[in-house]
Each structure stands twice: as structure tokens, then as C-alpha cells.
Design a protein around this motif. Sequence first.
Motif, PDB file in Angstrom:
ATOM      1  N   GLY A 185     -21.764  -2.750 -12.553  1.00 40.62           N
ATOM      2  CA  GLY A 185     -22.553  -1.641 -12.027  1.00 40.62           C
ATOM      3  C   GLY A 185     -21.923  -0.916 -10.869  1.00 40.62           C
ATOM      4  N   ARG A 186     -20.753  -1.348 -10.416  1.00 39.04           N
ATOM      5  CA  ARG A 186     -20.075  -0.658  -9.319  1.00 39.04           C
ATOM      6  C   ARG A 186     -18.802   0.003  -9.831  1.00 39.04           C
ATOM      7  NH1 ARG A 186     -21.271  -5.788  -7.014  1.00 39.04           N
ATOM      8  NH2 ARG A 186     -22.993  -5.704  -5.506  1.00 39.04           N
ATOM      9  N   TRP A 187     -18.425   1.107  -9.191  1.00 36.34           N
ATOM     10  CA  TRP A 187     -17.231   1.845  -9.603  1.00 36.34           C
ATOM     11  C   TRP A 187     -16.123   1.669  -8.574  1.00 36.34           C
ATOM     12  CZ3 TRP A 187     -16.069   4.324 -14.082  1.00 36.34           C
ATOM     13  CH2 TRP A 187     -17.120   4.484 -14.995  1.00 36.34           C
ATOM     14  N   TYR A 188     -14.888   1.544  -9.075  1.00 34.65           N
ATOM     15  CA  TYR A 188     -13.719   1.336  -8.229  1.00 34.65           C
ATOM     16  C   TYR A 188     -12.602   2.273  -8.683  1.00 34.65           C
ATOM     17  CZ  TYR A 188     -16.133  -3.118  -7.372  1.00 34.65           C
ATOM     18  OH  TYR A 188     -17.060  -4.074  -7.067  1.00 34.65           O
ATOM     19  N   VAL A 189     -11.740   2.621  -7.741  1.00 38.04           N
ATOM     20  CA  VAL A 189     -10.493   3.304  -8.086  1.00 38.04           C
ATOM     21  C   VAL A 189      -9.350   2.361  -7.720  1.00 38.04           C
ATOM     22  CG1 VAL A 189     -10.385   4.506  -5.847  1.00 38.04           C
ATOM     23  CG2 VAL A 189      -9.051   5.354  -7.799  1.00 38.04           C
ATOM     24  N   ALA A 190      -8.466   2.134  -8.681  1.00 43.10           N
ATOM     25  CA  ALA A 190      -7.320   1.256  -8.464  1.00 43.10           C
ATOM     26  C   ALA A 190      -6.057   2.103  -8.453  1.00 43.10           C
ATOM     27  CB  ALA A 190      -7.246   0.204  -9.566  1.00 43.10           C
ATOM     28  N   GLY A 191      -5.123   1.730  -7.583  1.00 44.19           N
ATOM     29  CA  GLY A 191      -3.891   2.487  -7.514  1.00 44.19           C
ATOM     30  C   GLY A 191      -2.963   1.954  -6.443  1.00 44.19           C
ATOM     31  N   PHE A 192      -2.001   2.775  -6.064  1.00 45.13           N
ATOM     32  CA  PHE A 192      -1.005   2.387  -5.070  1.00 45.13           C
ATOM     33  C   PHE A 192      -1.368   3.019  -3.737  1.00 45.13           C
ATOM     34  CE2 PHE A 192       3.026   2.873  -2.787  1.00 45.13           C
ATOM     35  CZ  PHE A 192       3.505   1.569  -2.838  1.00 45.13           C
ATOM     36  N   ASP A 193      -1.616   2.168  -2.734  1.00 48.12           N
ATOM     37  CA  ASP A 193      -1.964   2.621  -1.386  1.00 48.12           C
ATOM     38  C   ASP A 193      -0.669   2.936  -0.637  1.00 48.12           C
ATOM     39  OD1 ASP A 193      -2.754   2.972   1.228  1.00 48.12           O
ATOM     40  OD2 ASP A 193      -4.221   1.355   1.197  1.00 48.12           O
ATOM     41  N   ARG A 194      -0.432   4.216  -0.367  1.00 50.85           N
ATOM     42  CA  ARG A 194       0.803   4.609   0.312  1.00 50.85           C
ATOM     43  C   ARG A 194       0.843   4.130   1.755  1.00 50.85           C
ATOM     44  NH1 ARG A 194       2.403  10.797  -1.530  1.00 50.85           N
ATOM     45  NH2 ARG A 194       2.983  10.280  -3.692  1.00 50.85           N
ATOM     46  N   ASP A 195      -0.328   3.972   2.369  1.00 50.86           N
ATOM     47  CA  ASP A 195      -0.357   3.524   3.763  1.00 50.86           C
ATOM     48  C   ASP A 195       0.047   2.051   3.881  1.00 50.86           C
ATOM     49  OD1 ASP A 195      -1.576   6.016   4.983  1.00 50.86           O
ATOM     50  OD2 ASP A 195      -3.102   5.519   3.491  1.00 50.86           O
ATOM     51  N   ARG A 196      -0.386   1.240   2.929  1.00 49.68           N
ATOM     52  CA  ARG A 196      -0.051  -0.185   2.955  1.00 49.68           C
ATOM     53  C   ARG A 196       1.133  -0.522   2.060  1.00 49.68           C
ATOM     54  NH1 ARG A 196      -5.878  -3.340   3.009  1.00 49.68           N
ATOM     55  NH2 ARG A 196      -6.704  -2.380   4.902  1.00 49.68           N
ATOM     56  N   GLN A 197       1.604   0.464   1.294  1.00 50.99           N
ATOM     57  CA  GLN A 197       2.733   0.268   0.391  1.00 50.99           C
ATOM     58  C   GLN A 197       2.503  -0.909  -0.558  1.00 50.99           C
ATOM     59  OE1 GLN A 197       5.930   2.116   0.018  1.00 50.99           O
ATOM     60  NE2 GLN A 197       4.346   3.503   0.812  1.00 50.99           N
ATOM     61  N   ALA A 198       1.293  -0.900  -1.164  1.00 50.28           N
ATOM     62  CA  ALA A 198       0.944  -1.980  -2.088  1.00 50.28           C
ATOM     63  C   ALA A 198      -0.204  -1.530  -2.975  1.00 50.28           C
ATOM     64  CB  ALA A 198       0.551  -3.229  -1.316  1.00 50.28           C
ATOM     65  N   PRO A 199      -0.345  -2.136  -4.163  1.00 50.05           N
ATOM     66  CA  PRO A 199      -1.502  -1.825  -5.014  1.00 50.05           C
ATOM     67  C   PRO A 199      -2.796  -2.255  -4.334  1.00 50.05           C
ATOM     68  CG  PRO A 199       0.228  -2.921  -6.267  1.00 50.05           C
ATOM     69  CD  PRO A 199       0.593  -3.059  -4.821  1.00 50.05           C
ATOM     70  N   ARG A 200      -3.815  -1.429  -4.442  1.00 48.17           N
ATOM     71  CA  ARG A 200      -5.096  -1.728  -3.818  1.00 48.17           C
ATOM     72  C   ARG A 200      -6.235  -1.224  -4.696  1.00 48.17           C
ATOM     73  NH1 ARG A 200      -2.558  -4.647  -1.123  1.00 48.17           N
ATOM     74  NH2 ARG A 200      -2.559  -4.922   1.152  1.00 48.17           N
TER      75      ARG A 200
END
Length: 315
Positions: A185-200
Motif C-alpha cells: 500500500g505504499r509507493w517508493y521510487v528506487a534509483g541512484f542517489d547522486r548525493d550518496r553515490q549509491a542506490p537508494r
Amino acid sequence: MSRRKTERLLNLVICLLATRRPLSAEQIRHAVPGYDRDGDEAFQRMFERDKNELREIGIPIEVHRDPWEDEPGYRIQREAYELPEITLEPDEAAVLGLAAQVWQRASLAEAASGALLKLRAGGVATDAGPGEALELRVDTRDPSFPPLWEAVRDRRVVRFDYRPAAGESVRTRTVEPWGVISRRGRWYVAGFDRDRQAPRVFRLSRISGQVAAVGRPGAVEVPEGVDLRSMVGFPEEAMEERTAVLRVRQGACEGLRQVARSVREGEDGWDTVELVFADPERLAGWIASLGADVMVVGPPDAREAVIARLKGALV
């Protein structure tokens, strides 16, 4: 594309479809709104661009050269413009029906229902028999869903303000989105966090304000073999059930009243409703959608979550 240009292109298509004989550029200029106020050279440039854009998306504008006329004529043959006969297997039609139900509450609901309407008009049976029993629903009231979905579609970087958890400060994140997914029931966006330089992974209900597209389309590359479901597959923390106290306008919000623990009638046009909940963010998504008919009295975190959701929708 601007609204004015969209309307002009649509009017041009309608004009060229409706005419029984080819129309000259001058006739089109006076018949189609959006052309008649421009000078001769500006009109010619605009008309050429419009023709090219329509042809690029597959609309067949034909050119007719009459030896007795100085100027060529233009028209769209209805037979070339209309879709060919569409045939679907029963299971394919059922999937379409289920998809339309899934998007019933989303911002894409109009497009989904419109697609089904066109298929039915073309004689395609889209009876969603199983879907009517399943009553599938996806809650996408989060205002950040449409821009994130578009960014994933266009492979475009996004920037947004994000609150990691209750009590933590809001921080700006720049993300290469790989997908928007739902879990429990919750929505998420997955991708590459440029600030942390890692997938988040980021929960949409914790995004504050607008989601801004950054840079050009096509800049995001989704890694080969990435499993978005596993990225969002972390175990959910157990959340204790609590009771929210709401003020609900009399004569409104029947669905909320049906699931409430108790309803006490008031004398000022408002009733006091007690509702059991666990996740304040999920509660906020529902309450905010009811607009001015509901006010949250407590607890404080539920009230703050609703206020944050309403402020985000106004930005």
C-alpha cells in the motif's frame, strides 16, 4: 508542448480530416485557430513545423497538386488515419480491464478509461469479469507520483526535498530514478542517489514539495539486471495500532464513518470520529484526500502528517 500549440495541432488534424477536398495553406490559415493572427512568413514557418511534427507521430498528411491551381492542397485521408481492426484474445482483454481498474484512482485514470472506451468503440470486448470481483485499486494520491512516473518514463534525473524519518530534518536529494513501485500500500521510487553515490529507495509520502526534473531526457541509464522489487523488499517495522480523533462534517465521508471505531454526533455541524490506524503517513494520504470535510484533532504526528501532505499538494 504548450497548450496553445497542442490545441492548434489538434484543430489542424480535425480540419484536414473533415474536409472533402484538399485545402490550400491560405484556406487552412483562416480555418484553423492559432494561424490567422500571424504574418505571412511566420505562418509559413509555423505551418511547415506543424506538418512535420504531425507526420513524425504518424499522421499521414497528403499533398495534392492540381494543375489548375497555383498552390498545393492538403488533407488527411480518414482510411489512412484510422487504426486498423484490433483483435485481442480474451485473456488480453481481461488484462486491459484489470489495468484500467488498477489506475482508477491514479492520475492516469482518464487515459486508462479512455483507452478502454476506444477499444470498446472499435468492437473489442473488454469485459473485466474477473476484475469486477477482484476490485483492484492502487492508491496514488501522493502528489509526487505523476512527476516521478514521468521522470522514469523519460529517463530523467529528479530533485526533491526528503524527510528520512520522523524527527529528522528535510534534505534535498538528486536521484536518477529507475522505477516507481508499490509495496503493502505504499509507493517508493528506487534509483541512484547522486548525493550518496549509491542506490537508494525513497518513500513517496516522505517527499516534501515539488519534484523537479533536472537535465535532459534520456540521461538516466537503468543498470542491467537491477531488481527493483528486492530494493524495496526490506522488512517492514511493526507499527502499533493507535486511535485518531477526527472532526468530520455531518453528511460527509460515509466511507470513513463505516470503518470508524465510534461516531459521536455534534451540535455544530461536525461529528467526532475515532479511527484506528498504525501508519500516520498512510492515514494522512486518506484524510488529505477528503479535503475540508475532515479535521484531525490528534494525535499530533497524525495531524502534522496531514498538514504536510496538504502543503505538498499546494506547492
